[in-house]
Design a protein around this motif. Structure first.
Motif, PDB file in Angstrom:
ATOM      1  N   ALA A 223      48.172  38.652  37.144  1.00 53.25           N
ATOM      2  CA  ALA A 223      48.342  37.609  38.035  1.00 53.25           C
ATOM      3  C   ALA A 223      48.354  36.702  37.050  1.00 53.25           C
ATOM      4  CB  ALA A 223      46.365  37.590  38.157  1.00 53.25           C
ATOM      5  N   MET A 224      48.791  35.466  37.364  1.00 60.30           N
ATOM      6  CA  MET A 224      49.964  34.213  36.439  1.00 60.30           C
ATOM      7  C   MET A 224      49.035  32.527  37.458  1.00 60.30           C
ATOM      8  SD  MET A 224      53.458  33.247  36.112  1.00 60.30           S
ATOM      9  CE  MET A 224      54.176  33.331  37.476  1.00 60.30           C
TER      10      MET A 224
ATOM     11  N   ASP B 225      37.787  39.406  38.738  1.00 60.46           N
ATOM     12  CA  ASP B 225      36.958  40.001  39.326  1.00 60.46           C
ATOM     13  C   ASP B 225      38.711  40.750  40.752  1.00 60.46           C
ATOM     14  OD1 ASP B 225      35.259  41.519  41.239  1.00 60.46           O
ATOM     15  OD2 ASP B 225      35.741  39.386  43.104  1.00 60.46           O
ATOM     16  N   PHE B 226      39.745  39.747  40.610  1.00 58.87           N
ATOM     17  CA  PHE B 226      41.342  40.160  41.380  1.00 58.87           C
ATOM     18  C   PHE B 226      41.524  41.314  40.360  1.00 58.87           C
ATOM     19  CE2 PHE B 226      45.537  39.493  41.460  1.00 58.87           C
ATOM     20  CZ  PHE B 226      45.676  39.733  42.571  1.00 58.87           C
ATOM     21  N   LEU B 227      41.706  40.999  39.223  1.00 61.34           N
ATOM     22  CA  LEU B 227      42.152  41.780  38.544  1.00 61.34           C
ATOM     23  C   LEU B 227      42.156  43.510  38.693  1.00 61.34           C
ATOM     24  CD1 LEU B 227      43.320  39.712  35.443  1.00 61.34           C
ATOM     25  CD2 LEU B 227      44.252  40.858  37.121  1.00 61.34           C
ATOM     26  N   LYS B 228      40.051  43.841  39.207  1.00 62.23           N
ATOM     27  CA  LYS B 228      39.532  44.795  38.916  1.00 62.23           C
ATOM     28  C   LYS B 228      39.688  45.317  37.782  1.00 62.23           C
ATOM     29  CE  LYS B 228      40.122  45.553  43.873  1.00 62.23           C
ATOM     30  NZ  LYS B 228      39.269  45.321  44.376  1.00 62.23           N
ATOM     31  N   HIS B 229      39.734  44.589  36.436  1.00 58.04           N
ATOM     32  CA  HIS B 229      39.900  45.085  34.633  1.00 58.04           C
ATOM     33  C   HIS B 229      37.915  46.121  34.764  1.00 58.04           C
ATOM     34  CE1 HIS B 229      39.273  46.228  30.491  1.00 58.04           C
ATOM     35  NE2 HIS B 229      41.053  45.936  30.844  1.00 58.04           N
ATOM     36  N   ASP B 230      38.275  47.035  34.240  1.00 54.29           N
ATOM     37  CA  ASP B 230      36.697  48.565  34.363  1.00 54.29           C
ATOM     38  C   ASP B 230      35.760  47.578  33.523  1.00 54.29           C
ATOM     39  OD1 ASP B 230      37.524  49.975  35.301  1.00 54.29           O
ATOM     40  OD2 ASP B 230      38.922  51.567  34.163  1.00 54.29           O
ATOM     41  N   PHE B 231      36.487  46.811  31.730  1.00 53.10           N
ATOM     42  CA  PHE B 231      35.935  46.458  31.635  1.00 53.10           C
ATOM     43  C   PHE B 231      34.855  45.442  32.130  1.00 53.10           C
ATOM     44  CE2 PHE B 231      33.286  42.791  28.599  1.00 53.10           C
ATOM     45  CZ  PHE B 231      32.486  44.081  27.666  1.00 53.10           C
ATOM     46  N   PHE B 232      34.997  44.381  33.309  1.00 51.53           N
ATOM     47  CA  PHE B 232      34.289  43.546  33.774  1.00 51.53           C
ATOM     48  C   PHE B 232      33.807  44.110  35.038  1.00 51.53           C
ATOM     49  CE2 PHE B 232      36.885  40.938  30.667  1.00 51.53           C
ATOM     50  CZ  PHE B 232      36.040  40.556  30.244  1.00 51.53           C
ATOM     51  N   SER B 233      33.957  44.986  35.888  1.00 55.84           N
ATOM     52  CA  SER B 233      33.965  45.225  37.050  1.00 55.84           C
ATOM     53  C   SER B 233      32.559  45.673  37.377  1.00 55.84           C
ATOM     54  CB  SER B 233      34.836  47.170  37.258  1.00 55.84           C
ATOM     55  OG  SER B 233      34.377  47.571  36.681  1.00 55.84           O
ATOM     56  N   ARG B 234      32.381  45.288  38.512  1.00 59.77           N
ATOM     57  CA  ARG B 234      30.303  45.992  39.014  1.00 59.77           C
ATOM     58  C   ARG B 234      30.382  47.108  38.638  1.00 59.77           C
ATOM     59  NH1 ARG B 234      32.412  41.797  43.018  1.00 59.77           N
ATOM     60  NH2 ARG B 234      31.321  39.781  42.783  1.00 59.77           N
ATOM     61  N   ARG B 235      30.846  48.030  38.628  1.00 55.51           N
ATOM     62  CA  ARG B 235      30.044  49.451  38.583  1.00 55.51           C
ATOM     63  C   ARG B 235      30.221  49.737  36.805  1.00 55.51           C
ATOM     64  NH1 ARG B 235      35.373  53.276  39.092  1.00 55.51           N
ATOM     65  NH2 ARG B 235      37.010  51.436  38.559  1.00 55.51           N
TER      66      ARG B 235
ATOM     67  N   TRP C   7      28.966  39.637  32.135  1.00 55.97           N
ATOM     68  CA  TRP C   7      29.451  37.552  32.055  1.00 55.97           C
ATOM     69  C   TRP C   7      28.363  36.923  32.115  1.00 55.97           C
ATOM     70  CZ3 TRP C   7      34.293  36.110  31.699  1.00 55.97           C
ATOM     71  CH2 TRP C   7      34.858  34.405  32.598  1.00 55.97           C
ATOM     72  N   GLN C   8      27.096  37.355  33.041  1.00 61.18           N
ATOM     73  CA  GLN C   8      26.043  35.927  33.048  1.00 61.18           C
ATOM     74  C   GLN C   8      25.734  36.280  31.002  1.00 61.18           C
ATOM     75  OE1 GLN C   8      25.305  34.323  35.483  1.00 61.18           O
ATOM     76  NE2 GLN C   8      26.954  35.530  36.525  1.00 61.18           N
ATOM     77  N   ASN C   9      25.856  37.321  30.596  1.00 62.39           N
ATOM     78  CA  ASN C   9      25.011  36.938  29.335  1.00 62.39           C
ATOM     79  C   ASN C   9      25.997  35.675  28.682  1.00 62.39           C
ATOM     80  OD1 ASN C   9      22.573  38.178  29.344  1.00 62.39           O
ATOM     81  ND2 ASN C   9      23.671  40.481  28.298  1.00 62.39           N
ATOM     82  N   LEU C  10      27.426  36.435  28.722  1.00 64.11           N
ATOM     83  CA  LEU C  10      28.420  35.558  27.914  1.00 64.11           C
ATOM     84  C   LEU C  10      28.104  33.842  28.466  1.00 64.11           C
ATOM     85  CD1 LEU C  10      31.752  37.897  27.827  1.00 64.11           C
ATOM     86  CD2 LEU C  10      31.157  36.803  26.442  1.00 64.11           C
TER      87      LEU C  10
END
Length: 112
Positions: A3-4, A26-36, A43-46
């Protein structure tokens, strides 16, 4: 995926700005930030720490985002091609003209 985005606004440092970043992640679906993988909890802790003004939350967010983001400023770009601009005028249908005139009339009556 990639994304840009454009120039950030002052809202980027607010909760709503962080929400925009969360939607991009969420759009990028990066594993670290994914729900699974428990990304919502991370994210909520941050966000919780960010809202409390914790420097550690800022540093952690900056560290995590630096792994997946590239930032360039105008000064970083040595050559920019001259923009090519085109203006194309399209005829409006009678329905579009009526809608446009109705909207303009409503706006003008509210301004006066």
């Amino acid at each position: 995926r990639w994304a840009m985005t454009g120039t950030p606004t002052r809202r980027t440092t607010t909760h709503s700005g962080l929400s925009n970043i969360a939607h991009l992640l969420d759009f990028l679906k990066h594993d670290f930030f994914s729900r699974r993988h428990g990304g919502d909890g991370v994210w909520q802790n941050l966000i919780r720490g960010w809202n409390q003004g914790a420097l550690a939350s800022f540093q952690r967010l900056q560290s995590l985002l630096s792994m997946i983001m590239i930032r360039h400023t105008k000064a970083d770009i040595k050559e920019l091609s001259v923009p090519v601009r085109f203006t194309t005028t399209l005829p409006m249908s009678s329905e579009e003209t009526t809608t446009y005139n109705t909207l303009v009339g409503a706006i003008q009556s509210n301004l006066l």
